[in-house]
Design a protein around this motif. Sequence first.
Motif, PDB file in Angstrom:
ATOM      1  N   ASP A 215       0.855  -1.186   0.000  1.00 52.95           N
ATOM      2  CA  ASP A 215       0.000   0.000   0.000  1.00 52.95           C
ATOM      3  C   ASP A 215       0.898   1.245   0.000  1.00 52.95           C
TER       4      ASP A 215
ATOM      5  N   GLU B  10       1.462   4.701   0.670  1.00 55.40           N
ATOM      6  CA  GLU B  10       0.765   5.683   1.501  1.00 55.40           C
ATOM      7  C   GLU B  10       1.396   7.058   1.343  1.00 55.40           C
ATOM      8  N   ARG B  11       0.567   8.077   1.438  1.00 52.16           N
ATOM      9  CA  ARG B  11       1.096   9.450   1.330  1.00 52.16           C
ATOM     10  C   ARG B  11       2.154   9.709   2.388  1.00 52.16           C
TER      11      ARG B  11
ATOM     12  N   ASP C 267      -2.904  13.156  -7.519  1.00 51.35           N
ATOM     13  CA  ASP C 267      -2.685  13.013  -6.078  1.00 51.35           C
ATOM     14  C   ASP C 267      -1.194  13.302  -5.890  1.00 51.35           C
TER      15      ASP C 267
ATOM     16  N   TYR D 255       0.936   6.723  -7.846  1.00 49.47           N
ATOM     17  CA  TYR D 255       0.213   7.495  -6.835  1.00 49.47           C
ATOM     18  C   TYR D 255      -0.077   6.617  -5.617  1.00 49.47           C
ATOM     19  N   PRO D 256      -0.483   7.246  -4.492  1.00 47.38           N
ATOM     20  CA  PRO D 256      -0.891   6.448  -3.335  1.00 47.38           C
ATOM     21  C   PRO D 256      -1.993   5.457  -3.715  1.00 47.38           C
ATOM     22  N   GLY D 257      -1.942   4.302  -3.091  1.00 48.74           N
ATOM     23  CA  GLY D 257      -2.927   3.258  -3.384  1.00 48.74           C
ATOM     24  C   GLY D 257      -2.250   1.905  -3.388  1.00 48.74           C
ATOM     25  N   LYS D 258      -3.067   0.868  -3.543  1.00 45.60           N
ATOM     26  CA  LYS D 258      -2.522  -0.498  -3.511  1.00 45.60           C
ATOM     27  C   LYS D 258      -1.837  -0.840  -4.825  1.00 45.60           C
TER      28      LYS D 258
ATOM     29  N   ASP E 215      -0.821  -1.517 -10.774  1.00 47.18           N
ATOM     30  CA  ASP E 215      -1.794  -0.845  -9.911  1.00 47.18           C
ATOM     31  C   ASP E 215      -2.957  -1.794  -9.606  1.00 47.18           C
ATOM     32  N   ALA E 216      -3.951  -1.277  -8.875  1.00 49.64           N
ATOM     33  CA  ALA E 216      -5.065  -2.122  -8.425  1.00 49.64           C
ATOM     34  C   ALA E 216      -5.865  -2.691  -9.602  1.00 49.64           C
TER      35      ALA E 216
END
Lengths: 149, 138
Positions: A21, A23-24, A54, A101-104, A130-131
């Motif tokens: 994950d 994270e920011r 983001d 970018y942030p995310g899974k 990415d997801a």
Amino acid sequence: MAEKGISKDLIGTKLDRYEFDVERGKIKEFCQAIGETNPIYFDIEAAKKAGFEDIPAPPTFPTVIQFWGYPKIWKDMENMGVDTSRILHLKEKYNYVKTLYPGKVSSQGECVNVTVGKMDTMTFKTTIKDAKGDTVIEAEMSIFIRKPE
Amino acid sequence: MSKIEFDKYEIGQELPPLKVDPVTHANLVRYAGASGDFNPIHNDPDFARKTGLDGTIAHGMFVMAQIGRLCTAWADQKQIKEFGVTFKAMTKPGQKLTCSGKIKRKKEENGEKLLTVAVEASDESGEVKASGELVVVC
């Protein structure tokens, strides 16, 4: 202890697939650690103003995904015959397909080359998706293993 | 960072250099925590000496990250297509890095205008620690 050493038989060895994950807060921490001060990495409004969706992860952030997402890499390398106390980084290359970018994300590495001889080297190729399953970054890392004196 | 325009750059043109504060042991401990690379050759001087080094050395990726800062200070990160380096020499605490870049190639390929920049990081004695290429899409 068995004598360590790598062989060309390792070419094609796939490491485990893993998820991470982004994270920011981790992006911020990484940027602070490298001395990055550009507000796009810390402030979502600044990032959006600069045309990002983001806060973007900076160019060398994939290393965080690799080490924090897959701490087992050290054990895997030992199991492949690498003396991890004698590793030096030889090359690193990234192809950026999309902005990270942030995310899974999910990722998997594969040993794509081994040289044995005057200089023992290994090259791993890692694809970060990415997801949605779309490739975001392709990374290629080469290491060499210093010979004992 | 700003949008890089293909026609505004000539081969041989240099990027504004990035001067980095001298690398400290604390930088490397912090980088280890942020990146997750806890190989003790970067944070434990006794361990590093046992493996034949004369003390801790900086993570190669810490050095590459400094070159990355040079790149994103110059170009809009969305334009960066490829970035790769080869590590040439070890960076030790106390050394002061300068990152620099020079336009190496201009080409149009598959409808993309690509600028290739030769990038490197060297210390105050001029020893090159890492060098490679950045490719931006204009």
